[in-house]
Design an enzyme around this catalytic site. Sequence first.
Site, mmCIF file in Angstrom:
data_model
loop_
_atom_site.group_PDB
_atom_site.id
_atom_site.type_symbol
_atom_site.label_atom_id
_atom_site.label_comp_id
_atom_site.label_asym_id
_atom_site.label_seq_id
_atom_site.Cartn_x
_atom_site.Cartn_y
_atom_site.Cartn_z
ATOM 1 N N GLY A 11 97.303 -2.564 36.440
ATOM 2 C CA GLY A 11 97.264 -3.634 37.371
ATOM 3 C C GLY A 11 96.758 -4.876 36.961
ATOM 4 C CG ASN A 12 94.219 -5.367 33.288
ATOM 5 O OD1 ASN A 12 95.067 -4.429 33.489
ATOM 6 N ND2 ASN A 12 93.409 -5.620 32.482
ATOM 7 C CE LYS A 122 98.465 7.988 43.580
ATOM 8 N NZ LYS A 122 97.770 7.081 42.667
ATOM 9 C CE LYS A 206 99.653 2.006 34.395
ATOM 10 N NZ LYS A 206 98.324 2.510 35.081
ATOM 11 C CE LYS A 268 94.100 3.617 33.358
ATOM 12 N NZ LYS A 268 95.475 3.528 34.265
HETATM 13 P P1 ADP Z 1 95.239 0.614 35.904
HETATM 14 O O1 ADP Z 1 95.612 -0.468 37.100
HETATM 15 O O2 ADP Z 1 95.268 0.096 34.488
HETATM 16 O O3 ADP Z 1 95.866 2.009 35.818
HETATM 17 P P2 ADP Z 1 92.729 1.867 37.092
HETATM 18 O O4 ADP Z 1 91.639 1.096 37.853
HETATM 19 O O5 ADP Z 1 93.795 2.821 37.682
HETATM 20 O O6 ADP Z 1 93.542 1.053 36.092
HETATM 21 O O7 ADP Z 1 91.914 2.793 35.813
HETATM 22 C C1 ADP Z 1 91.238 1.954 34.937
HETATM 23 C C2 ADP Z 1 89.579 2.071 35.153
HETATM 24 O O8 ADP Z 1 88.965 3.435 35.044
HETATM 25 C C3 ADP Z 1 88.841 1.183 34.452
HETATM 26 O O9 ADP Z 1 88.748 -0.227 34.657
HETATM 27 C C4 ADP Z 1 87.340 1.884 34.720
HETATM 28 O O10 ADP Z 1 86.839 1.217 35.450
HETATM 29 C C5 ADP Z 1 87.746 3.227 34.915
HETATM 30 N N1 ADP Z 1 86.996 4.353 34.536
HETATM 31 C C6 ADP Z 1 86.719 5.551 35.227
HETATM 32 N N2 ADP Z 1 86.326 6.516 34.301
HETATM 33 C C7 ADP Z 1 86.188 5.724 33.240
HETATM 34 C C8 ADP Z 1 85.873 6.387 31.785
HETATM 35 N N3 ADP Z 1 85.427 7.507 31.683
HETATM 36 N N4 ADP Z 1 86.140 5.409 30.790
HETATM 37 C C9 ADP Z 1 86.372 4.144 30.980
HETATM 38 N N5 ADP Z 1 86.905 3.781 32.063
HETATM 39 C C10 ADP Z 1 86.684 4.451 33.224
HETATM 40 MG MG MG Z 2 95.733 3.230 37.684
#
Ligand code: ADP
Ligand code: MG
Length: 306
Positions: A11-12, A122, A206, A268
């Site tokens: 998203g970023n 969702k 995604k 992820k």
């Molecule tokens: P995206 O839009 O890239 O899918 P998300 O917000 O869904 O982003 O997921 C990424 C976020 O997950 C990171 O910014 C962080 O805040 C969070 N996060 C949760 N658990 C962890 C972890 N164990 N290590 C690192 N980040 C984590």
């Molecule tokens: Mg995400």
Amino acid sequence: MKKRIVVALGGNALGNTAQEQRQLVRQTAVPLADLIAEGHELVLAHGNGPQVGMINLAFDSGVVPAMPFPECGAMSQGYIGYHLQNALREELLSRGLDRPVATVVTQVVVDKNDPAFQNPTKPIGSFYSKEEAEQIAEKTGFIMKEDAGRGYRRVVASPKPVAVVEDRTVNALIRDGQVVITVGGGGIPVVREGDHLEGVAAVIDKDFASEVLAEIVNADYLIILTAVEKVALNYGKPQEKWLDRVTVAEMEQYVEEGHFAPGSMLPKVEASVAFAKSGKGRTALITSLDCARDGIAGKTGTHISL
Ligand code: ADP
Ligand code: MG
């Protein structure tokens, strides 16, 4: 050495409004162009949460007829792809690289018996009062749930991706040396009904769709770019520990121990494990956009392999 890399943008990398997105993708294009300039083959995937939410909301006004959710997803792929392909094209041209960049409207097959359909999680679209939500549920059959004390919203399922309908198209474009943007927002979810593909109101993660894509294009790397440089154990806690190189077996252990937040880092990590398991020499990398280049060079990020 030249690698084939599926890059999943978080998203970023995109931003919320059209103006913001057009600006932000110019920055997003820089590290992507760096990888292409180094000789790597790139296939791009991206999320669409805020964008599809905005499109869906716009059609919720009652001024125009309601727009089904799969169609909202298709619109988001076109809108995001349009910005991304132009930004990347321009960044490549500024470096003397005349490489076609194209967005493929992509459908992803899901199983209509996926257990996720029994438990939609969702939230999408507008917020409603309890009474409104009950009326909508009665009229449309939508499932409405309370969303974190903020009101009631429609919820849809998040089934697992099974196959990418446009797989041959994507592979043909890659063979031709083109940069492809595909499975945007996890792809438009469809179920097979003989020769017919029926769009369903659902959201495919995604990260999982990018993993399936990475297998289909026989990628060497799946890079999941997000807001953090590395994955952590005990994230946000005093004993926080950032991970550099992790085996599939170790990562599976960490998943067991509950280190990764469902809905953000967990998908992820699960996608990374699945990709690393799917074939020898396949590595997944979770890092930030700014660190993509150093990540591929092995200098940072969390690398997951067998
Ligand atoms: P995206 O839009 O890239 O899918 P998300 O917000 O869904 O982003 O997921 C990424 C976020 O997950 C990171 O910014 C962080 O805040 C969070 N996060 C949760 N658990 C962890 C972890 N164990 N290590 C690192 N980040 C984590
Ligand atoms: Mg995400």
